[in-house]
Motif scaffolding. Structure first.
Motif, PDB file in Angstrom:
ATOM      1  N   VAL A  68     -14.585 -13.423  -8.315  1.00  0.00           N
ATOM      2  CA  VAL A  68     -13.290 -13.153  -8.023  1.00  0.00           C
ATOM      3  C   VAL A  68     -13.599 -12.346  -6.690  1.00  0.00           C
ATOM      4  N   HIS A  69     -12.971 -12.813  -5.653  1.00  0.00           N
ATOM      5  CA  HIS A  69     -12.965 -11.831  -4.269  1.00  0.00           C
ATOM      6  C   HIS A  69     -11.734 -11.214  -4.221  1.00  0.00           C
ATOM      7  N   ILE A  70     -11.746  -9.793  -4.498  1.00  0.00           N
ATOM      8  CA  ILE A  70     -10.372  -9.206  -4.321  1.00  0.00           C
ATOM      9  C   ILE A  70     -10.187  -8.758  -2.730  1.00  0.00           C
ATOM     10  N   LEU A  71      -8.885  -8.842  -2.242  1.00  0.00           N
ATOM     11  CA  LEU A  71      -8.716  -8.317  -1.057  1.00  0.00           C
ATOM     12  C   LEU A  71      -8.750  -6.845  -1.188  1.00  0.00           C
ATOM     13  N   PRO A  72      -8.875  -6.218   0.226  1.00  0.00           N
ATOM     14  CA  PRO A  72      -9.196  -4.996   0.217  1.00  0.00           C
ATOM     15  C   PRO A  72      -8.516  -4.041  -1.195  1.00  0.00           C
ATOM     16  N   SER A  73      -9.388  -3.238  -1.625  1.00  0.00           N
ATOM     17  CA  SER A  73      -9.069  -2.560  -2.778  1.00  0.00           C
ATOM     18  C   SER A  73      -9.593  -1.102  -2.690  1.00  0.00           C
ATOM     19  N   PHE A  74     -10.241  -0.596  -1.602  1.00  0.00           N
ATOM     20  CA  PHE A  74     -10.512   0.625  -1.454  1.00  0.00           C
ATOM     21  C   PHE A  74      -9.332   1.179  -0.959  1.00  0.00           C
ATOM     22  N   ASP A  75      -9.347   2.700  -0.649  1.00  0.00           N
ATOM     23  CA  ASP A  75      -7.949   3.312  -0.285  1.00  0.00           C
ATOM     24  C   ASP A  75      -7.536   3.046   1.076  1.00  0.00           C
ATOM     25  N   TYR A  76      -6.405   2.229   1.115  1.00  0.00           N
ATOM     26  CA  TYR A  76      -5.879   2.066   2.502  1.00  0.00           C
ATOM     27  C   TYR A  76      -4.491   2.674   2.759  1.00  0.00           C
ATOM     28  N   ALA A  77      -3.817   2.446   3.951  1.00  0.00           N
ATOM     29  CA  ALA A  77      -2.982   3.340   4.337  1.00  0.00           C
ATOM     30  C   ALA A  77      -1.485   2.915   3.989  1.00  0.00           C
ATOM     31  N   SER A  78      -1.210   1.380   3.975  1.00  0.00           N
ATOM     32  CA  SER A  78      -0.110   0.881   4.448  1.00  0.00           C
ATOM     33  C   SER A  78       0.843   0.779   3.144  1.00  0.00           C
ATOM     34  N   VAL A  79       0.270   1.209   1.951  1.00  0.00           N
ATOM     35  CA  VAL A  79       1.150   1.163   1.031  1.00  0.00           C
ATOM     36  C   VAL A  79       1.520   2.919   0.450  1.00  0.00           C
ATOM     37  N   ASP A  80       2.666   3.406   0.549  1.00  0.00           N
ATOM     38  CA  ASP A  80       2.785   4.896   0.166  1.00  0.00           C
ATOM     39  C   ASP A  80       2.659   5.060  -1.565  1.00  0.00           C
ATOM     40  N   GLU A  81       1.592   5.631  -1.720  1.00  0.00           N
ATOM     41  CA  GLU A  81       1.359   5.903  -3.375  1.00  0.00           C
ATOM     42  C   GLU A  81       2.381   6.959  -3.857  1.00  0.00           C
TER      43      GLU A  81
END
Ligand code: CA
Length: 639
Positions: free
Chosen positions: A188-201
């Motif tokens: 399974v290749h998971i799309l970016p799953s390191f901490d990214y900016a565009s979703v406000d947690e």
């Protein structure tokens, strides 16, 4: 660029914070012209005032700064702030935070050992050779956002309903693992799953969606995919549970990594630690934009190269990751990609996009482009020759190719079938994009017809073949994936294609809502023939080494193309190819709008794929010297 002198030798970039219950030590690697570094300790991951402000002490050459804070700081947060040329660059958790507060603004002081799920010490990467991989590319939210979908009670998976929609934890659930296992993919290749900016947690209760190609903290899992991003341990623990569950099911986990650019420059941890060191600039001093996202990192800089090597190693060691897909690998330099290849075990699968999105401020001949794959042994690249030879070129969704019966794409499809290696029967002059065969080994080519970028296959077929009927759509979908799943390259499927997924015609769905991106699970029983066909082909491939010989010389020796009419690709895998139990296997891909006829030696053949059905034990028996294959279908048989 700054002159760095002894910086590389001194650098310990992977270790900016070391916690013990007695004291926590901080160490930041900086440029030699750094005037001051301030360390701040916070009680909160976001907001509030610093509980402590500490002036860090420089080493003699000022390329590293230190501070030790006594007492047990577990549960606290920290930031650094550098002053260079009189300018304060703003707070940052550094480039090596391994745990962060919500939205990744501050580093978190945790005990990493406490994040390991039970049994983690015995977790192992499944042993699957590169030639045997079948990769499934998914976005967490696409895959598990759907709620309460009842499937046919006859099916193994009766219901799709996640307790963790859109989270890492969804991939630990029985229905999810069950679906992947039933389909038969093994990575399974998971799309970016390191901490990214565009979703406000901080507001995960409001629907938000992004693919995540906007990195913030490279060495921390994304908070939006955890059940509680305010607790720094949770995302780390849940990510590990996901890896563990997939590994237990014999499925590898491949991380999509995006070292080629950051979300922005001024706010980035790179810029706030070593201003202007990590980014390429043009001759006029402006920032180069080879990523198409506003900036481009400089992998040739010693500390950027070291950062990438150590970061990849860290994901392997701490999270047991099995492989990496490099976004815009063509932005990185060849030397760095080879250094990464050398630094990780041989079973770690590495591939990337062998192109950039704009021109890079670095000599083209030194970049990790597809054309340079032969200089990067053990690294693979996506074949846009095969993808576009099948579905049509990237620069127009309304254009089609082999699948739409446009003659002249046969050599591009054949090139994809052999795995992008040189083959005496593939005329490179007629292959789109590539003038010479770029792969040394077939495992250096990713075979695919669709991925998260551009339209998914159903939408592309609809856009490029006006008035296409549903039955024609299914035939062509199956035909396209037959080419992928019988390629000597490494097959790669976009998640949901097995469900005849559509994205309502949206070309770039990077921030589209669930209504566009979530998988069409109802199609699991509405179009069982599609799922069953994919599953059948995957099983056929797994059971027959002829389809994945994994060696260029074997492919050249055992794969022979047969004379055929326009818009047909036919070939024979001969003489027990790859040690296969079957003597000769015939594969015919008929992209034309009429029946085709292929001459074969007099014999008795068992047909295993025909008219959209797969049965390894045999659908039919054919005797004679000619095979007739209906339009827009594939046939596979053996003697
Ligand atoms: Ca984030």
């Amino acid at each position: 660029m700054m002159t760095l002198g002894t910086l590389t030798a001194n650098a310990q970039t992977g270790n900016e914070m070391t916690y013990t219950p007695q004291a926590t030590t901080f160490r930041l690697t900086t440029l030699g012209n750094t005037q001051a570094v301030t360390l701040r300790i916070y009680n909160e991951g976001i907001g509030g005032k610093a509980a402590k402000t500490i002036k860090m002490s420089p080493a003699k050459d000022k390329t590293s700064w230190h501070a030790t804070v006594k007492g047990d700081l577990k549960g606290k947060f920290y930031t650094f702030e550098v002053k260079v040329n009189g300018k304060l660059y703003g707070e940052t958790p550094g480039i090596w935070a391994k745990a962060v507060g919500v939205n990744g603004k501050r580093g978190a002081i945790i005990d990493m050992k406490s994040t390991n799920p039970a049994g983690w010490s015995t977790d192992k990467r499944p042993a699957i050779a590169a030639k045997d991989l079948i990769i499934y590319e998914l976005h967490h939210r696409d895959f598990s956002a759907a709620r309460n979908i009842n499937l046919d009670p006859q099916l193994h998976i009766k219901r799709v309903s996640s307790n963790y929609p859109g989270k890492f934890m969804a991939l630990t659930e029985e229905w999810a693992i069950g679906h992947l296992k039933e389909l038969g993919v093994n990575a399974v290749h998971i799309l970016p799953s390191f901490d990214y900016a565009s979703v406000d947690e901080t507001r995960l209760n409001t629907p938000q969606y992004n693919w995540g190609y906007d990195p913030v903290n490279y060495n921390v899992p994304e908070g939006g995919y955890s059940t509680d991003p305010t607790k720094p341990e949770v995302r780390i623990n849940e990510f590990k549970q996901m890896v563990q569950a997939l590994h237990r099911a014999g499925i590898k986990v491949i991380l999509d990594v995006v070292y080629n650019h950051t979300f922005n420059i001024d706010g980035s941890n790179f810029q706030r630690t070593m201003p202007d060191y990590f980014y390429r600039k043009n001759a006029d001093g402006s920032y180069s934009n080879g990523s198409g996202c506003g900036n481009e990192t400089a992998s040739e800089q010693p500390l950027m190269r070291q950062f990438m090597v150590e970061s990849v190693k860290y994901w392997v060691d701490e999270y047991h990751i099995d492989g990496f897909r490099f976004d815009l690998m063509g932005v990185h330099d060849i030397e760095t990609m080879n250094a990464i290849r050398k630094a990780v075990p041989a079973d770690i699968f590495i591939y990337g996009e062998g192109w950039s999105a704009g021109s890079c401020a670095y000599p083209q001949e030194k970049l990790g482009m597809k054309a340079h794959i032969q200089q990067m042994p053990g690294i693979a690249a996506f074949s846009d020759e095969m993808r576009d030879g099948l579905r049509g070129p990237w620069d127009g969704d309304d254009k089609t190719a082999f699948l739409g019966a446009v003659a002249g794409n046969e050599e591009s499809v054949k090139y994809g079938i052999v795995g992008a290696i040189s083959h005496p029967q593939v005329d490179m002059k007629k292959v789109n994009y590539a003038d010479v065969a770029w792969a040394s080994q077939p495992t250096q080519m990713i075979a695919y017809v669709s991925c998260h970028d551009d339209m998914c296959l159903v939408d592309r077929l609809k856009a490029s073949i006006p008035g296409i009927s549903e039955s024609e759509l299914i035939r062509l979908d199956q035909l396209g994936q037959t080419a992928v799943l019988t390629s000597q390259g490494v097959p790669f499927l976009l998640s949901g294609e097995e469900l005849l997924r559509n994205k309502k015609g949206v070309h770039n769905s990077y921030e589209s809502p669930d209504s566009i991106n979530q998988l069409n699970w109802n199609n699991r029983f509405k179009y069982p023939q599609v799922f069953n066909y994919y599953r059948g082909l995957i099983s056929l491939r797994k059971h027959h080494p002829a389809f994945h010989m994994g060696d260029a010389d074997l492919v050249r020796r055992h794969l022979e193309f047969l004379p055929s009419q326009e818009n047909v690709v036919a070939y024979r895998l001969k003489n027990h190819a790859g040690g296969d139990e079957w003597n000769n296997i015939y594969v015919v891909l008929n992209g034309s709008r009429k029946e085709c006829v292929i001459d074969v030696p007099q014999g008795r053949y068992t047909v295993v794929v025909n008219c959209g059905f797969v049965n390894e034990k045999g659908i039919d028996v054919m005797e004679g010297t000619q095979i007739r294959i209906p339009s827009q279908t594939a046939l596979i048989m053996h003697d």
